[in-house]
Design an enzyme around this catalytic site. Sequence first.
Site, PDB file in Angstrom:
ATOM      1  N   ARG A  37       0.841  -1.207   0.000  1.00 36.64           N
ATOM      2  CA  ARG A  37       0.000   0.000   0.000  1.00 36.64           C
ATOM      3  C   ARG A  37       0.877   1.258   0.000  1.00 36.64           C
ATOM      4  NH1 ARG A  37      -1.997   0.228   6.338  1.00 36.64           N
ATOM      5  NH2 ARG A  37      -0.320   1.614   6.998  1.00 36.64           N
ATOM      6  N   GLY A  38       0.203   2.407  -0.065  1.00 35.72           N
ATOM      7  CA  GLY A  38       0.879   3.701   0.104  1.00 35.72           C
ATOM      8  C   GLY A  38       2.017   3.912  -0.880  1.00 35.72           C
ATOM      9  N   THR A  86      -0.917  10.121   2.053  1.00 32.08           N
ATOM     10  CA  THR A  86      -1.130   8.672   2.221  1.00 32.08           C
ATOM     11  C   THR A  86      -1.964   8.444   3.471  1.00 32.08           C
ATOM     12  OG1 THR A  86       0.803   8.407   3.656  1.00 32.08           O
ATOM     13  CG2 THR A  86       1.166   8.070   1.293  1.00 32.08           C
ATOM     14  N   TYR A 109      11.336   7.972  15.478  1.00 26.88           N
ATOM     15  CA  TYR A 109      11.206   7.975  14.009  1.00 26.88           C
ATOM     16  C   TYR A 109      12.320   8.806  13.372  1.00 26.88           C
ATOM     17  CZ  TYR A 109       8.851   8.581   9.464  1.00 26.88           C
ATOM     18  OH  TYR A 109       8.534   8.591   8.114  1.00 26.88           O
ATOM     19  N   ALA A 143       9.468  11.896  26.955  1.00 26.19           N
ATOM     20  CA  ALA A 143       9.167  11.762  28.384  1.00 26.19           C
ATOM     21  C   ALA A 143       8.116  10.681  28.644  1.00 26.19           C
ATOM     22  CB  ALA A 143       8.687  13.110  28.939  1.00 26.19           C
TER      23      ALA A 143
END
Length: 448
Positions: free
Chosen positions: A219-220, A389, A355, A300
């Site tokens: 997908r995407g 997306t 990320y 945190a």
Amino acid sequence: MSDRYQSLIHTPIGQLLAKNLGLPNPVRLDRWTEGAPLVDGTVLVGTTPAGRLGKVVVETLDGLGVAAVDAHEEGARYKGLVLDATGITSSADLVELERFFTPVLRSLESCARIVVLGTPPESTNSAGERVAQRALEGFTRSLGKEVGRGGTVQLVYVTPAADGALASTLGFLLSPKSAYVSGQVVRVGSHDGTAAAEEPADAAKPLAGKVALVTGASRGIGEQIARVLHRDGATILGVDVPQAADDLQRVTGELGGGHLMLDITAKDAPQRIAKHVTDTYGGVDVVVHNAGITRDKKLANMKEDVFASVIAVNLTAPERITAELLKQKLVNANGRIIGVASIAGIAGNLGQTNYAASKAGVIGFVDSLADQLDKGITVNAVAPGFIETKMTAAVPFATREVGRRLNALSQGGQPVDVAETIAWYAHPGSTAVNGNVVRVCGQMMLGA
Ligand code: NAD
């Protein structure tokens, strides 16, 4: 997903509001369709005095079937401008940029392409030339923010040994395939120079006879990468998690390709991929590490397993799979290893320490491998900005609108824009394109 603002702004009332209230007025970007000319218009090629590339560029464009002229005629309109700026060897010469561009900028069609060619600053012959060539970066990035109407501007640094290796790069950067790429600095000739680029027998199917492995292909962006590489002639091997089996089979089935259902973080994933490649194809030509996940939380509030899972999918898996394929000599000569980074890995992003670390790591992965590869194998990455997306549809409305509009084209990109950039890296003529990280972000203001 759809961009409702863009649909609204293209209505007559929307245009009126945009004009009177100064609202962003994103242009509908040209995108390339199969069978269309590479460049739908004329390209004006200029040369600075003593520039070494002007003649090569005209010949290269001729070879690509692109109409090129080397002198401006009153009343002419251009779809592209290329300036050979390799003749700029001192800061006083920089005025050549104004001399070439100012008289012709009002003669551009919409979605025009501008490419400035220079010499990599570190490969110049004097301190003054180094300064002047470095200055081109500020010029092109600013022009990218001025050109408007869907136009894009790039700087391509060419090492002299690669003067004849510009075709795939000019073909990409002058065509609608680079719709959402702007303000980028590309280096051509950053390879060891011993491997010659292959010129494909059929320009319309440059990847004919090649095998392309795409992770996250169900997908995407990954689906679109598989479709574009298949359009260019490649046999696709799609990889995705077992939960995505139906979609993966649908996509690869439509493309007449193969599939492998596995979690790329599994301990034995590199060996299983290598075995499948050996048994089915004997080797692989293009490896696209597209599979990726986000698990956003401020540091945190972060849990160790959440942090680790993002690093494992986005970074450790590409490292391990690549290492295994190279160890078993399964990446064919003139092969391509392609990473998918992110603008977050360049600029950083709130809630995305995991990320952004993984995506900055993808850039490190390119850096670490670029001078280790031989036989014409290259490694490069794309760094997408805001791409429409499912991943970005899940972003809260206000953040989404900021992401979409805060770029020189005032809109999000499409998965195909990332896929076309990957197809340029994958092109057999792109052997001299190595170690690059090109942002597909419409020249986003973040981290610019
Ligand atoms: P997506 O979530 O739609 O697709 C990701 C695919 O990867 C899915 O098919 C998923 O099943 C697969 N995948 C996830 N974990 C896997 C694993 N462990 N093993 C095998 N497959 C796995 O995401 P997308 O928006 O298409 O993004 C594709 C890539 O582009 C990602 O690397 C993402 O980080 C990057 N990216 C996307 C954007 C954007 O705006 N969408 C921006 C920057 C970077």
